[in-house]
Motif scaffolding. Structure first.
Motif, mmCIF file in Angstrom:
data_model
loop_
_atom_site.group_PDB
_atom_site.id
_atom_site.type_symbol
_atom_site.label_atom_id
_atom_site.label_comp_id
_atom_site.label_asym_id
_atom_site.label_seq_id
_atom_site.Cartn_x
_atom_site.Cartn_y
_atom_site.Cartn_z
ATOM 1 N N MET A 1 10.586 70.122 24.704
ATOM 2 C CA MET A 1 11.848 70.170 25.634
ATOM 3 C C MET A 1 11.319 69.883 26.999
ATOM 4 N N GLU A 2 12.397 69.058 27.617
ATOM 5 C CA GLU A 2 12.100 68.770 28.868
ATOM 6 C C GLU A 2 13.314 68.771 29.791
ATOM 7 N N THR A 3 12.994 69.034 31.257
ATOM 8 C CA THR A 3 14.059 69.143 31.932
ATOM 9 C C THR A 3 14.154 67.797 32.593
ATOM 10 N N GLU A 4 15.263 67.627 33.505
ATOM 11 C CA GLU A 4 15.528 66.289 34.194
ATOM 12 C C GLU A 4 14.739 66.402 35.366
ATOM 13 N N ILE A 5 14.636 65.258 36.125
ATOM 14 C CA ILE A 5 13.755 65.295 37.363
ATOM 15 C C ILE A 5 14.483 66.083 38.576
ATOM 16 N N PHE A 6 13.830 66.951 38.992
ATOM 17 C CA PHE A 6 14.261 67.870 39.909
ATOM 18 C C PHE A 6 13.447 68.113 41.288
ATOM 19 N N LYS A 7 13.690 68.543 42.414
ATOM 20 C CA LYS A 7 13.007 69.153 43.255
ATOM 21 C C LYS A 7 13.798 70.394 43.955
ATOM 22 N N VAL A 8 13.248 71.236 44.413
ATOM 23 C CA VAL A 8 13.868 72.461 44.777
ATOM 24 C C VAL A 8 13.806 72.322 46.476
ATOM 25 N N SER A 9 14.870 72.630 47.270
ATOM 26 C CA SER A 9 14.584 72.565 48.751
ATOM 27 C C SER A 9 13.699 73.542 49.114
ATOM 28 N N THR A 10 13.000 73.454 50.328
ATOM 29 C CA THR A 10 12.072 74.352 50.880
ATOM 30 C C THR A 10 12.733 75.649 51.186
ATOM 31 N N SER A 11 14.165 75.467 51.661
ATOM 32 C CA SER A 11 14.779 76.738 52.214
ATOM 33 C C SER A 11 15.294 77.486 50.705
ATOM 34 N N THR A 12 15.473 76.883 49.864
ATOM 35 C CA THR A 12 15.799 77.594 48.767
ATOM 36 C C THR A 12 14.605 78.467 48.093
ATOM 37 N N TYR A 13 13.371 77.587 48.028
ATOM 38 C CA TYR A 13 11.996 78.328 47.671
ATOM 39 C C TYR A 13 11.778 79.510 48.580
ATOM 40 N N MET A 14 11.861 79.239 49.520
ATOM 41 C CA MET A 14 11.423 80.191 50.633
ATOM 42 C C MET A 14 12.409 81.390 50.716
ATOM 43 N N ARG A 15 13.531 81.158 50.490
ATOM 44 C CA ARG A 15 14.631 82.220 50.417
ATOM 45 C C ARG A 15 14.194 83.089 49.251
ATOM 46 N N THR A 16 14.003 82.654 48.090
ATOM 47 C CA THR A 16 13.458 83.226 46.934
ATOM 48 C C THR A 16 12.236 84.177 47.465
ATOM 49 N N LEU A 17 11.279 83.384 47.924
ATOM 50 C CA LEU A 17 9.866 84.237 48.333
ATOM 51 C C LEU A 17 10.221 85.597 49.155
ATOM 52 N N MET A 18 10.855 85.177 50.398
ATOM 53 C CA MET A 18 11.217 86.120 51.058
ATOM 54 C C MET A 18 12.186 87.251 50.601
ATOM 55 N N ARG A 134 1.107 87.461 43.768
ATOM 56 C CA ARG A 134 2.153 88.339 43.604
ATOM 57 C C ARG A 134 3.439 87.671 44.053
ATOM 58 N N TYR A 135 3.208 86.579 44.912
ATOM 59 C CA TYR A 135 4.277 85.897 45.217
ATOM 60 C C TYR A 135 4.157 84.470 45.018
ATOM 61 N N ARG A 136 3.857 84.169 43.722
ATOM 62 C CA ARG A 136 3.452 82.921 43.382
ATOM 63 C C ARG A 136 4.592 82.702 42.383
ATOM 64 N N ILE A 137 5.286 81.313 42.525
ATOM 65 C CA ILE A 137 6.665 81.315 41.386
ATOM 66 C C ILE A 137 6.541 79.837 41.128
ATOM 67 N N LEU A 138 7.543 79.702 40.169
ATOM 68 C CA LEU A 138 7.762 78.461 39.646
ATOM 69 C C LEU A 138 9.301 78.543 39.551
ATOM 70 N N TYR A 139 10.093 77.823 40.218
ATOM 71 C CA TYR A 139 11.573 77.975 40.279
ATOM 72 C C TYR A 139 12.182 76.671 39.699
ATOM 73 N N LEU A 140 13.039 77.063 38.687
ATOM 74 C CA LEU A 140 13.691 76.201 37.776
ATOM 75 C C LEU A 140 15.221 76.419 37.813
ATOM 76 N N PRO A 141 15.863 75.565 38.595
ATOM 77 C CA PRO A 141 17.441 75.556 39.115
ATOM 78 C C PRO A 141 18.271 75.399 37.651
ATOM 79 N N TYR A 142 19.028 75.933 37.378
ATOM 80 C CA TYR A 142 19.947 75.430 36.043
ATOM 81 C C TYR A 142 20.480 74.067 36.055
#
Length: 166
Positions: A1-18, A134-142
Motif C-alpha cells: 500500500m502506498e501514498t501519493e508523493i507529498f510533503k507537509v509544510s513546516t508550519s503545519t508540522y510545528m503547529r502539531t508539535l507545539m 516524546r515529540y517525534r512524529i510522522l505526519y500523514l495528511p489525508y
C-alpha cells in the motif's frame, strides 16, 4: 500500500508539535503568570508588569527553543521533505524524492512497527507518534491518498499493528 508523493509544510508540522507540547506543559506557562497576577491583586499592582514581561519576553524564547529543538531533529525530515510512504507487514517505509537536479534524495528510511507508539487521527491527518522521543512524529495528511478507499485500506492495515488514540 502506498501514498501519493507529498510533503507537509513546516508550519503545519510545528503547529502539531507545539499543540502536543503545550497540552503537556501548559502549567509551566500558566502557573508563573497566574502567580504574578495573584500577587498583583493581593500585594502590589507592579506584578502585572512582571506577568506581562513573562508573557512577551520570557515565554517566546522558550517556544523558539522548543521549535528549533524539534525542527532540527532527524525525524522532522520524514514529514517535511517531499516523499511517499509505503505500508507493509514490516512497517512504514519513507521514500524521498530528489530535492533538485543537483541534490540526490536521502536514502529511504523504514520505521518498524515497534518504532511507532500509536496513531492519532485528527481532522486533517494521521499522526504517528514514534518511540524515539516524546515529540517525534510522522505526519500523514489525508490528502496524500488518491482516494477515500485508499485511506480506508491504509487505516485498516495500520490499525492491525498499532494502538489508536484520539
Amino acid at each position: 500500500m502506498e501514498t501519493e508523493i507529498f510533503k507537509v509544510s513546516t508550519s503545519t508540522y510545528m503547529r502539531t508539535l507545539m499543540t502536543m507540547w503545550i497540552k503537556r506543559n501548559w502549567w509551566a506557562i500558566a502557573l508563573p503568570v497566574a502567580a504574578c497576577i495573584a500577587l498583583a491583586l493581593t500585594v502590589d499592582v507592579k506584578f502585572v508588569y512582571v506577568a506581562l514581561m513573562m508573557v512577551f519576553v520570557v515565554i517566546p524564547p522558550i517556544m523558539m527553543i522548543v521549535y528549533f529543538y524539534h525542527a532540527l531533529s532527524p525525524e522532522s525530515r520524514m514529514s517535511i521533505l517531499s516523499h511517499k510512504l509505503t505500508l507493509d507487514d514490516n512497517g512504514i517505509t519513507v521514500t524521498y524524492e530528489p530535492i533538485d537536479e543537483d541534490t540526490p534524495a536521502p536514502r529511504p528510511a523504514t520505521l518498524a512497527w515497534s518504532e511507532i507508539k500509536c496513531v492519532t487521527y485528527s481532522r486533517n491527518a494521521m499522526v504517528y507518534r514514534l518511540t524515539s522521543g516524546r515529540y517525534r512524529i510522522l505526519y500523514l495528511p489525508y490528502t496524500s491518498f488518491a482516494s477515500k478507499e485508499g485511506l480506508r485500506q491504509w487505516s485498516a492495515a495500520a490499525s492491525r499493528h498499532l494502538a489508536v488514540t484520539s
